[in-house]
Write an enzyme that holds these catalytic residues in place. Structure first.
Site, PDB file in Angstrom:
ATOM      1  CG  HIS A  49      79.355  10.972  81.107  1.00  0.00           C
ATOM      2  ND1 HIS A  49      80.422  10.383  80.459  1.00  0.00           N
ATOM      3  CD2 HIS A  49      78.237  10.381  80.576  1.00  0.00           C
ATOM      4  CE1 HIS A  49      79.995   9.509  79.580  1.00  0.00           C
ATOM      5  NE2 HIS A  49      78.672   9.476  79.631  1.00  0.00           N
ATOM      6  CG  HIS A  91      78.336   2.888  79.175  1.00  0.00           C
ATOM      7  ND1 HIS A  91      78.940   2.346  78.049  1.00  0.00           N
ATOM      8  CD2 HIS A  91      77.511   3.854  78.730  1.00  0.00           C
ATOM      9  CE1 HIS A  91      78.488   2.971  76.976  1.00  0.00           C
ATOM     10  NE2 HIS A  91      77.628   3.894  77.342  1.00  0.00           N
TER      11      HIS A  91
END
Length: 315
Positions: A49, A91
């Site tokens: 991740h 992100h």
């Protein structure tokens, strides 16, 4: 690169876009690549991740290098566009949390963005894992990540804030096709936006798609769960037909396991999704007890900031 565990259930046969291609009898090399990639996805997947983001600044080359060296099956990354239309790996929609600047990403050109320090924040937030080399780390472009890791590495890419950048999918697919990643079977595309996934499918149907979902109680006092974008009902109300609607375009569903520490899915949810020919990838799992629980449920993959922990459990 593959971490495999023995699963008790039989291997499922993928339908949908793969079956359509096979039934037409078209000698399509890309379809063969998709076939191989879908077969590979039958093994349990360790998804790093934002890289090994528990050990290094998320979405930076050091984090991706650590995950690669650990042997993660996929490098997971979010893609957004700069003010001058360049694809970068970040992100948040703003720069506040992970750089030394503030404001929306879309206000910065690539040149301006890459002058920023995207690593020192990690050292401040995680003093026990701080490294001096993280200071000054850049926000990487998609090309820089591909240049580093090539077409033999697999990438799990999220179209981030796609509604803000209507050309994001086309630009992303052009970049991936141009670098040979689609032909290499090296890319899976994920999104919370069903519209974004269908755009990708329309551009090139030979890419596995993952529908992300986020379950949470709509009201603080409510026991019933809702899904953030409304793509499915809450887990307690979801039906086979709901899963089949997702399966019409996606090969997997990516779901949160908890909300504020409380579980939002159970083993029955996992089994029902799999019975409807959907793989189940769960995010973001960092604790070993939860990893072990989900492995016991037979999930098909997990996102984790600590791929080394999950790899040790699955070897």
């Amino acid at each position: 690169m593959s971490c495999q565990i023995s699963l008790s259930r039989p291997i499922r046969q993928f339908t949908g876009i793969l079956a359509i291609t096979i039934l037409t009898g078209a000698p399509n090399a890309s379809a063969n690549t998709l076939d191989r990639q879908l077969t590979a996805l039958q093994d349990f997947q360790v998804v790093a991740h934002r890289g090994a983001s528990g050990h290094a600044p998320e979405h930076t080359l050091p984090a991706f290098q650590m995950a690669y060296d650990m042997g993660a099956d996929y490098l997971e990354l979010d893609i957004q566009m700069t003010a001058d239309g360049e694809l970068v790996v970040l992100h948040d929609e703003t720069l506040n949390r992970t750089t030394d600047a503030e404001g929306p990403l879309q206000d910065y050109t690539l040149a301006e963005l890459q002058e920023l320090d995207a690593g020192s924040w990690f050292n401040t937030t995680n003093p026990s894992r701080a490294q001096s080399r993280f200071a000054g780390t850049q926000v990487p472009t998609l090309d820089q990540v591909i240049d580093r890791f090539g077409t033999q590495t697999r990438y799990y890419i999220e179209t981030k804030s796609a509604e803000r950048d209507p050309t994001l999918e086309a630009e992303l697919m052009e970049a991936l096709e141009g670098r040979g990643l689609i032909e290499a079977g090296a890319v899976t595309i994920q999104s919370f936006s069903q519209e974004s996934l269908r755009k990708v499918q329309a551009i090139n149907p030979n890419v596995p798609l993952v529908q992300l979902v986020w379950y949470y109680p709509e009201n603080e006092d409510s026991e019933e769960l809702t899904e953030w974008t409304g793509v499915t009902p809450g887990p307690e109300a979801i039906t086979d037909a709901d899963f089949q609607e997702v399966r019409d375009y996606a090969v997997a569903i990516g779901t949160n396991m908890t909300y504020q520490g409380e579980p939002v899915i159970d083993e029955a949810f996992v089994t029902q999704a799999q019975d409807n020919d959907l793989l189940v990838h769960v995010y973001t799992v960092n604790g070993i007890p939860m990893m072990e629980q989900l492995l016991g449920w037979g999930v098909d993959g997990m996102f984790t900031n600590f791929p080394d922990r999950l790899i040790r459990l699955t070897q």
